[in-house]
Write an enzyme that holds these catalytic residues in place. Structure first.
Site, short mmCIF file in Angstrom:
data_model
loop_
_atom_site.label_atom_id
_atom_site.label_comp_id
_atom_site.label_asym_id
_atom_site.label_seq_id
_atom_site.Cartn_x
_atom_site.Cartn_y
_atom_site.Cartn_z
N ASP A 40 43.91 12.98 32.72
CA ASP A 40 43.55 13.19 31.22
C ASP A 40 43.76 11.73 30.60
O ASP A 40 44.55 11.00 31.50
CB ASP A 40 44.37 14.13 30.58
CG ASP A 40 43.90 15.48 30.67
OD1 ASP A 40 42.71 15.72 31.13
OD2 ASP A 40 44.33 16.48 30.39
N LYS A 62 39.56 13.69 27.10
CA LYS A 62 40.03 14.54 26.25
C LYS A 62 40.84 13.96 25.10
O LYS A 62 41.56 14.43 24.50
CB LYS A 62 41.00 15.60 26.90
CG LYS A 62 40.29 16.74 27.78
CD LYS A 62 39.92 18.06 27.02
CE LYS A 62 41.08 19.08 27.42
NZ LYS A 62 42.24 19.16 28.47
N MET A 175 50.53 16.36 18.31
CA MET A 175 49.33 16.31 17.73
C MET A 175 49.51 16.56 16.11
O MET A 175 48.62 16.82 15.70
CB MET A 175 48.20 17.26 18.25
CG MET A 175 48.02 17.01 19.90
SD MET A 175 47.14 18.48 20.55
CE MET A 175 48.55 19.52 20.80
N1 SAH Z 1 51.40 18.38 27.66
C1 SAH Z 1 51.60 17.19 26.96
C2 SAH Z 1 51.40 17.39 25.35
C3 SAH Z 1 49.75 17.23 25.39
S1 SAH Z 1 49.34 17.61 23.63
C4 SAH Z 1 53.26 17.25 27.00
O1 SAH Z 1 53.85 18.20 27.48
O2 SAH Z 1 53.77 16.28 26.59
C5 SAH Z 1 49.24 15.69 23.26
C6 SAH Z 1 50.52 15.14 22.18
O3 SAH Z 1 51.64 15.07 23.02
C7 SAH Z 1 50.12 14.00 21.72
O4 SAH Z 1 49.22 14.23 20.56
C8 SAH Z 1 51.32 13.86 21.01
O5 SAH Z 1 51.87 14.45 20.01
C9 SAH Z 1 52.43 14.18 22.50
N2 SAH Z 1 52.75 13.05 23.02
C10 SAH Z 1 52.27 13.22 24.44
N3 SAH Z 1 52.96 11.83 25.12
C11 SAH Z 1 53.47 11.18 24.05
C12 SAH Z 1 54.13 9.90 23.97
N4 SAH Z 1 54.11 9.21 25.16
N5 SAH Z 1 54.57 9.36 22.88
C13 SAH Z 1 54.53 10.23 21.65
N6 SAH Z 1 53.78 11.44 21.93
C14 SAH Z 1 53.28 11.86 22.94
#
Ligand code: SAH
Length: 275
Positions: A40, A62, A175
């Protein structure tokens, strides 16, 4: 369903928030022997460096508003690759079971009789908060922590606001960048103090990390001024106050503390944006 002898396997693997050092050993070992890696947009380029040259890479996209492949197409692709006998790593940012649609992908595999395994990853809530120096719980500030998605359909807010404004709780919003003004407004409408601390962290754990701190009242303006871009994680609650004293990660390489000591002999300056 019956497994065919030639059937490959799908490994649903969490890639963590970005810093490749946060990959699990299991993730690295599986990447090394993968035939195909389907990833992704949240998977960082530093993590993709662990994919061997011999493995095929398929970008499933995505990004918000840019669904390179629809979810059904991704599900069908995983089934097809496994049935062709491939060892498939399905690589997802953070943890695949937290706002990652990992469950949906596995349901399709299970229905088609494809073997799979799940490898958890460091989810943004824990990885990003760690690199921002914001503990999710602390005996003085928060005894509970709640993870929600701030992806508001059509700009309307359908979150359970009363549960988000409970005292002594940390709210982590995935998000939540686009909906931030509405989130702050609704929290205050539902009784949260306008002075409640809030942080928005962009690109947590990698070189472009930025941390913007403020209050529910002034955060939308601060975030707009800082021109933050996705991915951003929002943290709300009194634990955010600890960022000033516990921030340790400097994307430039030195720890924040070293930077302050080496930068100048006068008093260290803290900015609302630490990057
Ligand atoms: N499965 C992922 C989340 C997916 S939804 C997890 O467990 O982290 C995607 C959201 O995750 C983004 O919109 C943001 O809110 C957050 N996110 C993921 N990686 C990030 C990062 N390095 N810094 C800030 N927010 C992050």
């Amino acid at each position: 369903m019956k497994l065919t002898p030639l059937c490959g396997k799908v490994y649903l693997v969490g890639a963590g928030p970005g810093d490749p050092e946060l990959l699990t050993l299991r993730a690295v070992r599986l990447l090394e022997k993968a035939d195909v890696v389907v990833y992704d947009h949240l998977v960082s380029s530093a993590v993709l460096d662990f994919v061997p040259q011999t493995a095929e890479r398929i970008y499933a996209g995505k990004r918000r508003n840019e669904h390179t492949m629809r979810q059904e197409q991704i599900n069908a692709l995983l089934v097809k690759l496994a049935l062709a006998g491939k060892q498939v790593v399905r690589l997802k940012g953070g943890d695949p079971f937290i706002f990652g649609r990992g469950g949906e992908e596995l349901q399709t595999l299970a229905a088609q009789g494809v073997a799979f395994e799940v490898v958890p990853g460091v989810t943004a809530a824990s990885g990003v908060s760690s690199y921002a120096g914001i503990p999710l719980t602390h005996r003085d500030y928060a005894q509970s922590c709640i993870f929600v998605t701030g992806h508001l359909k059509d700009g309307t807010a359908d979150l359970d606001w009363p549960s988000l404004v409970r005292p002594r709780q940390t709210v982590v919003i995935y998000m939540g960048l686009g909906g931030l003004p509405e989130i702050c407004r609704q929290m205050m409408l539902h009784g949260a103090s306008p002075n409640l601390p809030i942080a928005v962290v962009q690109d947590g754990s990698i070189s472009t990390q930025k941390v913007v701190t403020g209050t529910l009242a002034d955060m939308p303006e601060r975030v707009a001024l800082a021109k933050l871009k996705s991915p951003c994680l929002t943290l709300i609650g009194d634990v955010v106050k600890l960022h000033d004293s516990l921030a340790w990660f400097s994307p430039k390489g030195n720890s924040v503390v070293e930077k302050e000591v080496t930068a100048q002999k006068g008093r260290p300056q803290k900015e609302a944006v630490s990057a």
